[in-house]
Design an enzyme around this catalytic site. Sequence first.
Site, mmCIF file in Angstrom:
data_model
loop_
_atom_site.group_PDB
_atom_site.id
_atom_site.type_symbol
_atom_site.label_atom_id
_atom_site.label_comp_id
_atom_site.label_asym_id
_atom_site.label_seq_id
_atom_site.Cartn_x
_atom_site.Cartn_y
_atom_site.Cartn_z
ATOM 1 N N THR A 55 0.836 -1.193 0.000
ATOM 2 C CA THR A 55 0.000 0.000 0.000
ATOM 3 C C THR A 55 0.876 1.249 0.000
ATOM 4 O O THR A 55 0.706 2.157 -0.819
ATOM 5 C CB THR A 55 -0.958 -0.025 1.206
ATOM 6 N N LYS A 83 6.053 11.467 21.606
ATOM 7 C CA LYS A 83 6.000 12.521 22.632
ATOM 8 C C LYS A 83 4.576 12.706 23.144
ATOM 9 O O LYS A 83 4.312 13.551 23.977
ATOM 10 C CB LYS A 83 6.494 13.853 22.058
ATOM 11 N N ARG A 104 -2.868 4.881 7.525
ATOM 12 C CA ARG A 104 -3.162 3.529 8.018
ATOM 13 C C ARG A 104 -2.996 3.553 9.527
ATOM 14 O O ARG A 104 -1.983 4.056 10.031
ATOM 15 C CB ARG A 104 -2.234 2.492 7.394
ATOM 16 N N HIS A 132 -10.708 -0.864 3.911
ATOM 17 C CA HIS A 132 -9.488 -0.629 3.122
ATOM 18 C C HIS A 132 -9.945 -0.348 1.688
ATOM 19 O O HIS A 132 -9.760 -1.155 0.780
ATOM 20 C CB HIS A 132 -8.612 -1.887 3.199
HETATM 21 C C1 NCD Z 1 -3.901 -6.134 3.651
HETATM 22 C C2 NCD Z 1 -4.135 -5.205 4.817
HETATM 23 O O1 NCD Z 1 -3.223 -4.482 5.249
HETATM 24 O O2 NCD Z 1 -5.279 -5.165 5.248
HETATM 25 N N1 NCD Z 1 -2.704 -5.880 2.997
HETATM 26 C C3 NCD Z 1 -2.681 -4.984 1.958
HETATM 27 O O3 NCD Z 1 -2.934 -3.817 2.112
HETATM 28 N N2 NCD Z 1 -2.399 -5.467 0.742
HETATM 29 C C4 NCD Z 1 -4.112 -7.574 3.967
HETATM 30 C C5 NCD Z 1 -3.385 -8.211 5.124
HETATM 31 O O4 NCD Z 1 -2.608 -7.574 5.832
HETATM 32 O O5 NCD Z 1 -3.587 -9.412 5.298
#
Ligand code: NCD
Length: 304
Positions: A55, A83, A104, A132
């Site tokens: 990502t 901090k 994220r 996501h």
């Molecule tokens: C996924 C996630 O981070 O949700 N990965 C991703 O973004 N390709 C899937 C996972 O971590 O299993």
Amino acid sequence: MMLEHIISMRDFSRDEIDIILEKAIVLEPVARGGKSTLLSGKILATLFFEPSTRTRLSFDTAMKRLGGEVIDFGALEASSVVKGESLADTIRVIGGYADAIVLRHPREGAARMAAEYSNVPIINAGDGAGHHPTQTLLDLYTIMRESSLSGLRIALVGDLKYGRTVHSLAYALSLYHADMTLVSPQQLKMPDVIKKDLEKQGANVRETTRLDDVIGDIDVLYVTRIQRERFPDPAEYLKVSGSYRVTEELLKKANENLKIMHPLPRVDEIDHAVDRTGFARYFEQSFYGVPVRMAVLAMAMGVE
Ligand code: NCD
């Protein structure tokens, strides 16, 4: 079309999704090694409070191939988070530096909260076990390129409880009237709130614990990792780890046009021997993150 914050697939109509997918088709040659100036002068900030490979790097690549620049928050330990800075303050500050923020975070709802404090678009790159959405857009793009979104029969397999990619994907697939089979251990079933949402959309959904029973009747098999880091109790993880394993043996029953997808990273749910078969599409899928995120970025930054 100008995109505001991108938090959940619920924020999108099917027409809006189709516009993004079409834009991604146009941008795919740039993703394959071309160069464009579409986003020159623009800056994207990437903030990852959880690990990421695809990502983060596909957003980075997308931005750079379009002539834009990326600032990255780096390791958490090197930031003011240690901090005691709040997410709200971090977002307010970074909004002054960048034209959009990719976030994220381990907490469900974090992206929605960040959007309340941000004066630039927030792109949710995963909020805990929540959503996501850009992964879903690239998943839809992969299905469109490698199989077909119309009349699609798909099985979502693995951790449907904690897996955010399948939460977003199931919702989007309901907009395409896909025939969906949810395959998981009893303990990892799709949460009821999402199933209710799917029902409201009139989605065609079945649930089973047995992958064997469906493998012959689907066009796409979407495999997911059991999300170890979300289990409150490691003993519970051990009970379900290794529940499903896609092997060449299992695939003898598959229809010959079956395509296997996986958001990656994989642990042991797809045997490496499957990579060499014509079924495997997960590495193409991770590449498609680039053209799709190009389309998302251009729209989020108001560039046609
Ligand atoms: C996924 C996630 O981070 O949700 N990965 C991703 O973004 N390709 C899937 C996972 O971590 O299993």
